[in-house]
Design a protein around this motif. Sequence first.
Motif, PDB file in Angstrom:
ATOM      1  N   ASN A  62       0.839  -1.202   0.000  1.00  0.00           N
ATOM      2  CA  ASN A  62       0.000   0.000   0.000  1.00  0.00           C
ATOM      3  C   ASN A  62       0.872   1.249   0.000  1.00  0.00           C
ATOM      4  O   ASN A  62       1.010   1.912   1.036  1.00  0.00           O
ATOM      5  CB  ASN A  62      -0.932  -0.008   1.216  1.00  0.00           C
ATOM      6  N   ASN A 114      -0.172   7.235  -0.041  1.00  0.00           N
ATOM      7  CA  ASN A 114      -1.188   8.013  -0.761  1.00  0.00           C
ATOM      8  C   ASN A 114      -1.726   7.347  -2.022  1.00  0.00           C
ATOM      9  O   ASN A 114      -2.245   8.025  -2.912  1.00  0.00           O
ATOM     10  CB  ASN A 114      -0.663   9.412  -1.084  1.00  0.00           C
ATOM     11  N   GLY A 167      -4.198   4.070  -3.353  1.00  0.00           N
ATOM     12  CA  GLY A 167      -5.081   2.970  -3.033  1.00  0.00           C
ATOM     13  C   GLY A 167      -6.082   3.288  -1.949  1.00  0.00           C
ATOM     14  O   GLY A 167      -6.057   4.360  -1.329  1.00  0.00           O
ATOM     15  N   PRO A 168      -6.964   2.332  -1.689  1.00  0.00           N
ATOM     16  CA  PRO A 168      -8.087   2.575  -0.783  1.00  0.00           C
ATOM     17  C   PRO A 168      -7.694   2.820   0.672  1.00  0.00           C
ATOM     18  O   PRO A 168      -8.437   3.467   1.403  1.00  0.00           O
ATOM     19  CB  PRO A 168      -8.933   1.301  -0.914  1.00  0.00           C
ATOM     20  N   HIS A 169      -6.539   2.339   1.099  1.00  0.00           N
ATOM     21  CA  HIS A 169      -6.154   2.506   2.506  1.00  0.00           C
ATOM     22  C   HIS A 169      -5.630   3.907   2.825  1.00  0.00           C
ATOM     23  O   HIS A 169      -5.318   4.198   3.978  1.00  0.00           O
ATOM     24  CB  HIS A 169      -5.119   1.453   2.902  1.00  0.00           C
ATOM     25  N   TRP A 170      -5.541   4.753   1.807  1.00  0.00           N
ATOM     26  CA  TRP A 170      -5.079   6.119   2.012  1.00  0.00           C
ATOM     27  C   TRP A 170      -6.169   7.147   1.725  1.00  0.00           C
ATOM     28  O   TRP A 170      -5.941   8.347   1.859  1.00  0.00           O
ATOM     29  CB  TRP A 170      -3.848   6.389   1.144  1.00  0.00           C
ATOM     30  N   ILE A 171      -7.345   6.709   1.340  1.00  0.00           N
ATOM     31  CA  ILE A 171      -8.405   7.651   0.978  1.00  0.00           C
ATOM     32  C   ILE A 171      -8.909   8.419   2.188  1.00  0.00           C
ATOM     33  O   ILE A 171      -9.032   9.637   2.156  1.00  0.00           O
ATOM     34  CB  ILE A 171      -9.564   6.913   0.268  1.00  0.00           C
ATOM     35  N   SER A 172      -9.205   7.731   3.259  1.00  0.00           N
ATOM     36  CA  SER A 172      -9.769   8.361   4.447  1.00  0.00           C
ATOM     37  C   SER A 172      -8.660   8.789   5.399  1.00  0.00           C
ATOM     38  O   SER A 172      -7.912   7.959   5.921  1.00  0.00           O
ATOM     39  CB  SER A 172     -10.708   7.380   5.163  1.00  0.00           C
ATOM     40  N   GLU A 180      -8.982   7.031   8.720  1.00  0.00           N
ATOM     41  CA  GLU A 180      -8.361   5.711   8.750  1.00  0.00           C
ATOM     42  C   GLU A 180      -6.848   5.839   8.900  1.00  0.00           C
ATOM     43  O   GLU A 180      -6.218   5.097   9.657  1.00  0.00           O
ATOM     44  CB  GLU A 180      -8.696   4.931   7.473  1.00  0.00           C
TER      45      GLU A 180
END
Length: 180
Positions: free
Chosen positions: A18, A21, A23-28, A31
């Motif tokens: 990951n 910044n 992929g999905p693990h950096w969107i929120s 989180e």
Amino acid sequence: EDYARFFWRNTLAFLQSNPVNMGPHWISAQEVGLRLIALVFSIQVFAHSIHSTPQNIALLAQSIADHAERIPPTIIYARSQNNNHLISEAAGLYTAAAALPNHPRAPYWKRLGKKWLNYAFQSQIATDGTYIQHSTNYHRLMLQLGLWVNAVQRHAFPAEPFASTTLLRLAAATRWLWKL
């Protein structure tokens, strides 16, 4: 040592899979802030493990800095919501400043984190202790983050307590949950 090995193997695999910044693990940013707190907590738990090599610790320190840098560009979104997102993100910044006190951005993270923590706790908790989000789960999250940043402050910044109004609101929120 089994737990430490598991932590390092999976954390390093996560970080490699990951990129910052992406992929999905950096969107929120919420989180990201909560993950930053978990990483800082974990390194405290596993600091003395044989698996906590200088290389692994350096990689984790860089990751904590990367996580902290992800939060400020979108904190305006959390501010506009004025809910648990703002508290989580501000707590992440404050935690990063404590975990990486020699990082050039640490004073900025601390100042920004503390500012928005004080604002959020004072504006989101009513004087009777009710939380702006009428959810006992979010109330619990807010209190857990309040306890965490209080511990961070006492350990890393003992001469710089939170505003008395902030502490009074957190105490009222604790009493509210106790009564429930």
